[in-house]
Design an enzyme around this catalytic site. Structure first.
Site, mmCIF file in Angstrom:
data_model
loop_
_atom_site.group_PDB
_atom_site.id
_atom_site.type_symbol
_atom_site.label_atom_id
_atom_site.label_comp_id
_atom_site.label_asym_id
_atom_site.label_seq_id
_atom_site.Cartn_x
_atom_site.Cartn_y
_atom_site.Cartn_z
ATOM 1 N N SER A 65 12.645 54.750 50.451
ATOM 2 C CA SER A 65 12.651 55.445 49.161
ATOM 3 C C SER A 65 13.365 54.649 48.067
ATOM 4 C CB SER A 65 13.317 56.816 49.304
ATOM 5 O OG SER A 65 14.652 56.692 49.768
ATOM 6 N N GLY A 94 11.854 57.765 53.120
ATOM 7 C CA GLY A 94 12.106 58.240 54.473
ATOM 8 C C GLY A 94 11.796 57.249 55.569
ATOM 9 N N ASN A 124 17.848 54.559 56.664
ATOM 10 C CA ASN A 124 17.399 55.824 57.270
ATOM 11 C C ASN A 124 17.554 55.832 58.789
ATOM 12 O OD1 ASN A 124 16.628 57.131 54.834
ATOM 13 N ND2 ASN A 124 14.756 55.910 54.784
ATOM 14 N N ASP A 215 23.226 60.318 43.967
ATOM 15 C CA ASP A 215 23.425 61.054 45.231
ATOM 16 C C ASP A 215 24.117 60.180 46.271
ATOM 17 O OD1 ASP A 215 21.421 59.266 45.786
ATOM 18 O OD2 ASP A 215 20.029 60.739 46.640
ATOM 19 N N HIS A 218 20.567 56.801 46.307
ATOM 20 C CA HIS A 218 19.454 56.325 45.490
ATOM 21 C C HIS A 218 19.928 55.835 44.120
ATOM 22 C CE1 HIS A 218 17.535 59.004 48.481
ATOM 23 N NE2 HIS A 218 16.604 58.055 48.468
#
Length: 241
Positions: A65, A94, A124, A215, A218
């Site tokens: 992502s 993801g 991830n 966050d 990102h």
């Protein structure tokens, strides 16, 4: 009776010697086992394949992502740095190393001859895999790129920092993986660059601010600018014949 036992033992030995070595051939863990995903993921994967079929690709960006975000928060920065460089974004939100491995075997790089592939993947995996396993997944991807795109230079980026500070558990896993994948570089075909410090405060805790990653994972527009600026000198050299 003795003869029967000998015969039985011989048959067992023969069966053992001729049986397929399934356990030895099976991947040691999921980070190196190519697998697809479902739903919208497959739609995006297929859209990549349609673009790749058109050819005319000099630069690939491969990842999750964070790479896909070049189409979101990083859209203007992408246009500025890569709009005229025949660049293709192969990022899917993801994705883990195993998903990228599957994509590379199923059309994402078929029939093209890019000058450079930029790879940043693994964050991830950090919730379920060890640093060593993530590094093995990244290594498998690099080896696959080398085999399928022998004329392409590969720029491996260290997995970006995440979490509040250096004590974040998943950041630690990623840092352990980075220490291993850094050794993939031969500075001939494979190159390695760690731009992670660019995103962190210069304090003892190595703090990651929400002003940099809203966050704590990102990137925002300014951080995509940091990314592009940080790799530009290396990328420019690699794209030059």
């Amino acid at each position: 009776m003795t003869r029967a036992l000998i015969l039985s033992g011989s048959l067992l030995s023969l069966a053992f010697l001729t049986a397929p070595a399934m356990a030895d051939d099976a991947p040691a863990h999921d980070a190196v086992k190519p697998v697809p995903r479902e739903g919208g993921w497959m739609t995006r994967h297929n859209s990549f394949n349609e673009r790749i079929k058109k050819g005319d690709v000099d630069l690939l960006m491969i990842g999750d992502s964070i790479t896909q975000g070049w189409e979101g928060a990083g859209k203007d920065v992408w246009a500025k740095y890569y709009g005229d460089r025949k660049a293709v974004n192969l990022g899917i939100g993801g994705d883990r190393t195993q998903h990228v491995l599957w994509r590379l075997d199923n059309g994402n790089i078929e029939g093209i001859h890019p000058k450079v592939a930029v790879l940043m993947i693994g964050t991830n995996n950090s919730g379920s895999n060890t640093s060593e396993q993530i590094a093995e997944g990244v290594t498998a991807i690099v080896n696959k790129l080398k085999a399928k795109l022998p004329g392409t230079k590969i720029l491996v980026l260290a997995i970006f920092p995440r979490g509040t500070d250096k004590n974040d558990a998943r950041r630690k896993v990623n840092e352990g993986a980075n220490a291993i994948i850094s050794k993939l570089a031969d500075d001939k075909t494979v190159f390695y660059l760690d731009i992670g410090p660019k995103f962190l405060k210069d304090d003892e805790a190595k703090t990651l601010s929400k002003d940099v990653m809203p966050d704590l994972l990102h990137l925002n527009k300014a951080s995509y600018e940091t990314w592009a600026e940080s790799i530009e000198p290396t990328l420019k050299k690699l794209l030059t014949p």
